[in-house]
Design an enzyme around this catalytic site. Structure first.
Site, PDB file in Angstrom:
ATOM      1  N   LYS A 199       0.841  -1.222   0.000  1.00 40.53           N
ATOM      2  CA  LYS A 199       0.000   0.000   0.000  1.00 40.53           C
ATOM      3  C   LYS A 199       0.866   1.259   0.000  1.00 40.53           C
ATOM      4  O   LYS A 199       0.657   2.163  -0.803  1.00 40.53           O
ATOM      5  CB  LYS A 199      -0.927   0.024   1.235  1.00 40.53           C
ATOM      6  CG  LYS A 199      -1.871  -1.156   1.326  1.00 40.53           C
ATOM      7  CD  LYS A 199      -2.797  -1.054   2.526  1.00 40.53           C
ATOM      8  CE  LYS A 199      -2.100  -1.104   3.867  1.00 40.53           C
ATOM      9  NZ  LYS A 199      -1.362  -2.378   4.136  1.00 40.53           N
ATOM     10  N   ARG A 226      -9.899   1.286   8.447  1.00 42.27           N
ATOM     11  CA  ARG A 226      -9.356  -0.007   8.804  1.00 42.27           C
ATOM     12  C   ARG A 226     -10.353  -0.869   9.566  1.00 42.27           C
ATOM     13  O   ARG A 226     -10.020  -1.961  10.022  1.00 42.27           O
ATOM     14  CB  ARG A 226      -8.156   0.231   9.696  1.00 42.27           C
ATOM     15  CG  ARG A 226      -6.928  -0.477   9.222  1.00 42.27           C
ATOM     16  CD  ARG A 226      -5.852  -0.092  10.183  1.00 42.27           C
ATOM     17  NE  ARG A 226      -4.677  -0.860  10.023  1.00 42.27           N
ATOM     18  CZ  ARG A 226      -3.667  -0.495   9.236  1.00 42.27           C
ATOM     19  NH1 ARG A 226      -3.724   0.582   8.508  1.00 42.27           N
ATOM     20  NH2 ARG A 226      -2.603  -1.248   9.199  1.00 42.27           N
ATOM     21  N   ARG A 261      11.669  -5.750   4.533  1.00 42.75           N
ATOM     22  CA  ARG A 261      11.393  -4.304   4.366  1.00 42.75           C
ATOM     23  C   ARG A 261      12.385  -3.448   5.159  1.00 42.75           C
ATOM     24  O   ARG A 261      12.711  -3.750   6.310  1.00 42.75           O
ATOM     25  CB  ARG A 261       9.977  -3.987   4.847  1.00 42.75           C
ATOM     26  CG  ARG A 261       9.750  -2.463   4.899  1.00 42.75           C
ATOM     27  CD  ARG A 261       8.324  -2.090   5.017  1.00 42.75           C
ATOM     28  NE  ARG A 261       7.638  -2.794   6.075  1.00 42.75           N
ATOM     29  CZ  ARG A 261       6.318  -2.832   6.178  1.00 42.75           C
ATOM     30  NH1 ARG A 261       5.570  -2.229   5.285  1.00 42.75           N
ATOM     31  NH2 ARG A 261       5.752  -3.481   7.167  1.00 42.75           N
ATOM     32  N   ARG A 277      11.155  -1.660  10.959  1.00 43.26           N
ATOM     33  CA  ARG A 277      10.104  -1.203  11.878  1.00 43.26           C
ATOM     34  C   ARG A 277       9.994  -2.094  13.112  1.00 43.26           C
ATOM     35  O   ARG A 277      10.114  -3.315  13.007  1.00 43.26           O
ATOM     36  CB  ARG A 277       8.749  -1.190  11.152  1.00 43.26           C
ATOM     37  CG  ARG A 277       8.491   0.105  10.433  1.00 43.26           C
ATOM     38  CD  ARG A 277       7.328   0.034   9.471  1.00 43.26           C
ATOM     39  NE  ARG A 277       6.095  -0.570   9.972  1.00 43.26           N
ATOM     40  CZ  ARG A 277       4.970  -0.609   9.275  1.00 43.26           C
ATOM     41  NH1 ARG A 277       4.918  -0.059   8.065  1.00 43.26           N
ATOM     42  NH2 ARG A 277       3.900  -1.178   9.760  1.00 43.26           N
ATOM     43  N   ARG A 284      -0.903  -8.622  13.462  1.00 40.81           N
ATOM     44  CA  ARG A 284      -1.420  -7.652  12.471  1.00 40.81           C
ATOM     45  C   ARG A 284      -2.244  -8.360  11.396  1.00 40.81           C
ATOM     46  O   ARG A 284      -3.262  -7.845  10.942  1.00 40.81           O
ATOM     47  CB  ARG A 284      -0.260  -6.871  11.852  1.00 40.81           C
ATOM     48  CG  ARG A 284       0.287  -5.796  12.802  1.00 40.81           C
ATOM     49  CD  ARG A 284       1.670  -5.321  12.429  1.00 40.81           C
ATOM     50  NE  ARG A 284       1.748  -4.749  11.107  1.00 40.81           N
ATOM     51  CZ  ARG A 284       2.885  -4.643  10.406  1.00 40.81           C
ATOM     52  NH1 ARG A 284       4.029  -5.044  10.919  1.00 40.81           N
ATOM     53  NH2 ARG A 284       2.853  -4.113   9.212  1.00 40.81           N
TER      54      ARG A 284
HETATM   55  P1  AP5 Z   1       4.805  -1.649   1.798  1.00 42.45           P
HETATM   56  O1  AP5 Z   1       4.505  -0.758   0.649  1.00 42.45           O
HETATM   57  O2  AP5 Z   1       5.593  -1.099   2.932  1.00 42.45           O
HETATM   58  O3  AP5 Z   1       3.462  -2.374   2.321  1.00 42.45           O
HETATM   59  P2  AP5 Z   1       2.211  -1.809   3.129  1.00 42.45           P
HETATM   60  O4  AP5 Z   1       1.000  -2.462   2.561  1.00 42.45           O
HETATM   61  O5  AP5 Z   1       2.254  -0.320   3.174  1.00 42.45           O
HETATM   62  O6  AP5 Z   1       2.543  -2.469   4.524  1.00 42.45           O
HETATM   63  P3  AP5 Z   1       2.400  -1.947   6.004  1.00 42.45           P
HETATM   64  O7  AP5 Z   1       3.057  -3.035   6.840  1.00 42.45           O
HETATM   65  O8  AP5 Z   1       2.949  -0.572   6.140  1.00 42.45           O
HETATM   66  O9  AP5 Z   1       0.902  -1.980   6.208  1.00 42.45           O
HETATM   67  P4  AP5 Z   1       0.156  -1.976   7.541  1.00 42.45           P
HETATM   68  O10 AP5 Z   1      -1.227  -1.791   7.075  1.00 42.45           O
HETATM   69  O11 AP5 Z   1       0.416  -3.155   8.389  1.00 42.45           O
HETATM   70  O12 AP5 Z   1       0.877  -0.796   8.342  1.00 42.45           O
HETATM   71  P5  AP5 Z   1       0.493   0.723   8.602  1.00 42.45           P
HETATM   72  O13 AP5 Z   1       1.748   1.508   8.511  1.00 42.45           O
HETATM   73  O14 AP5 Z   1      -0.690   1.152   7.822  1.00 42.45           O
HETATM   74  O15 AP5 Z   1       5.558  -2.937   1.195  1.00 42.45           O
HETATM   75  C1  AP5 Z   1       6.049  -3.952   2.054  1.00 42.45           C
HETATM   76  C2  AP5 Z   1       7.418  -4.453   1.534  1.00 42.45           C
HETATM   77  O16 AP5 Z   1       7.220  -5.163   0.318  1.00 42.45           O
HETATM   78  C3  AP5 Z   1       8.405  -3.321   1.207  1.00 42.45           C
HETATM   79  O17 AP5 Z   1       9.697  -3.732   1.573  1.00 42.45           O
HETATM   80  C4  AP5 Z   1       8.312  -3.167  -0.320  1.00 42.45           C
HETATM   81  O18 AP5 Z   1       9.537  -2.719  -0.889  1.00 42.45           O
HETATM   82  C5  AP5 Z   1       7.979  -4.590  -0.751  1.00 42.45           C
HETATM   83  N1  AP5 Z   1       7.114  -4.645  -1.939  1.00 42.45           N
HETATM   84  C6  AP5 Z   1       6.055  -3.840  -2.229  1.00 42.45           C
HETATM   85  N2  AP5 Z   1       5.487  -4.221  -3.394  1.00 42.45           N
HETATM   86  C7  AP5 Z   1       6.205  -5.301  -3.832  1.00 42.45           C
HETATM   87  C8  AP5 Z   1       6.106  -6.129  -4.990  1.00 42.45           C
HETATM   88  N3  AP5 Z   1       5.176  -5.944  -5.942  1.00 42.45           N
HETATM   89  N4  AP5 Z   1       6.985  -7.152  -5.115  1.00 42.45           N
HETATM   90  C9  AP5 Z   1       7.946  -7.359  -4.176  1.00 42.45           C
HETATM   91  N5  AP5 Z   1       8.104  -6.594  -3.071  1.00 42.45           N
HETATM   92  C10 AP5 Z   1       7.240  -5.581  -2.910  1.00 42.45           C
HETATM   93  O19 AP5 Z   1       0.012   0.652  10.138  1.00 42.45           O
HETATM   94  C11 AP5 Z   1       0.918   0.352  11.173  1.00 42.45           C
HETATM   95  C12 AP5 Z   1       0.162   0.402  12.494  1.00 42.45           C
HETATM   96  O20 AP5 Z   1      -0.368   1.728  12.720  1.00 42.45           O
HETATM   97  C13 AP5 Z   1      -1.062  -0.529  12.610  1.00 42.45           C
HETATM   98  O21 AP5 Z   1      -0.707  -1.816  13.017  1.00 42.45           O
HETATM   99  C14 AP5 Z   1      -1.896   0.226  13.675  1.00 42.45           C
HETATM  100  O22 AP5 Z   1      -1.402  -0.008  14.972  1.00 42.45           O
HETATM  101  C15 AP5 Z   1      -1.656   1.691  13.326  1.00 42.45           C
HETATM  102  N6  AP5 Z   1      -2.663   2.212  12.384  1.00 42.45           N
HETATM  103  C16 AP5 Z   1      -2.437   2.677  11.116  1.00 42.45           C
HETATM  104  N7  AP5 Z   1      -3.598   3.078  10.542  1.00 42.45           N
HETATM  105  C17 AP5 Z   1      -4.580   2.872  11.465  1.00 42.45           C
HETATM  106  C18 AP5 Z   1      -5.994   3.061  11.458  1.00 42.45           C
HETATM  107  N8  AP5 Z   1      -6.645   3.536  10.369  1.00 42.45           N
HETATM  108  N9  AP5 Z   1      -6.706   2.747  12.591  1.00 42.45           N
HETATM  109  C19 AP5 Z   1      -6.065   2.258  13.680  1.00 42.45           C
HETATM  110  N10 AP5 Z   1      -4.728   2.028  13.742  1.00 42.45           N
HETATM  111  C20 AP5 Z   1      -3.981   2.321  12.640  1.00 42.45           C
END
Ligand code: AP5
Ligand code: ZN
Length: 216
Positions: free
Chosen positions: A13, A88, A127, A161, A172
């Site tokens: 994402k 979410r 990552r 992270r 997660r």
């Molecule tokens: P990346 O682009 O980093 O993936 P992502 O989907 O953004 O993953 P996240 O782990 O950041 O998502 P998340 O939803 O768990 O975390 P968030 O930060 O929102 O890609 C991942 C890896 O794969 C990278 O190394 C990339 O290079 C590689 N990659 C990408 N595409 C690829 C491809 N096609 N082929 C190969 N490799 C590839 O949330 C974190 C925390 O914040 C949550 O757990 C929660 O506690 C809190 N939080 C955030 N939003 C909310 C909300 N709305 N409500 C409540 N709590 C929230």
């Protein structure tokens, strides 16, 4: 355009949000990035959010919804946005609908990135993020930086992270299935959902998203 990106942790994402938002000339708004910036700066919000993030749990809705309301006002939601990581759960999706109705705008599309659990675990394990900007995202195998440990974009230090530990990742994924996956149905019922296969080369995934948004 007004777009939501949804998908499990590690689906890509953050990676795709930056590219697609730039291509469309709209801001990418990531709740995860906002929380991480606040954790790094040691703000009150950061201290509160970290308690939940370290356990792989969602930060409480009252905190997150207020944050998005402020950001959408700041960004002028009527001019377009791409949301990454929000909503979410169904309560957040309903709150977003109410917020947008209040300013008489509607979402154009909700794009679901589909990736299986084995690939999620592989992506998260490799990552690395930049300390200067958590939008600078790398992977030791699929998107390695030119110099190990150094960001190609700004020269910042790369790090792993805290919530990318294996036990937290499992939690997660559980939270995604139990709390976030239901919003896929919520948006399908409203005719807004486009599901995209998110495995394969980064560029190929971007092209599929743009096709789903009908801008390719
Ligand atoms: P990346 O682009 O980093 O993936 P992502 O989907 O953004 O993953 P996240 O782990 O950041 O998502 P998340 O939803 O768990 O975390 P968030 O930060 O929102 O890609 C991942 C890896 O794969 C990278 O190394 C990339 O290079 C590689 N990659 C990408 N595409 C690829 C491809 N096609 N082929 C190969 N490799 C590839 O949330 C974190 C925390 O914040 C949550 O757990 C929660 O506690 C809190 N939080 C955030 N939003 C909310 C909300 N709305 N409500 C409540 N709590 C929230
Ligand atoms: Zn950087």
């Amino acid at each position: 355009m007004r777009i939501v990106l949804v998908g499990p942790p590690g689906a890509g994402k953050g990676t795709q949000a930056k590219v697609v938002a730039e291509r469309l000339g709209i801001p990418a708004i990531s709740t995860g990035d906002i929380f991480r910036a606040n954790v790094a700066a040691g703000t009150e919000l950061g201290v509160e959010a970290k308690k939940y993030m370290d356990q792989g749990l969602l930060v409480p809705d009252e905190v997150t919804i207020g944050l998005i309301r402020d950001r959408l006002t700041e960004a002028d939601a009527s001019a377009g946005f791409l949301l990454d990581g929000f909503p979410r759960n169904v309560a957040q999706a309903e709150a977003l609908e109410t917020m947008l109705t209040g300013i008489e705008v509607k979402l154009d599309r909700v794009v679901e990135l589909k990736v299986d659990n084995d690939e999620v675990v592989r992506r998260i394990a490799g990552r690395r993020l930049c300390r200067n900007d958590s939008g600078h995202i790398f992977h030791v195998d699929s998107k390695p930086p030119a110099v190990a440990g150094v960001c190609d974009v700004c020269g910042g230090e790369l790090y792993q992270r805290d919530d990318d530990r294996e036990s937290t990742v499992r939690e997660r994924l559980r939270v995604y299935q139990d709390e976030t996956a239901p919003i896929v149905g919520f948006y399908a019922e409203r005719g807004l959902l486009a599901s995209v296969e998110a495995t394969g080369a980064l560029d190929a995934v971007t092209a599929r998203i743009l096709t789903a948004l009908e801008v390719n």
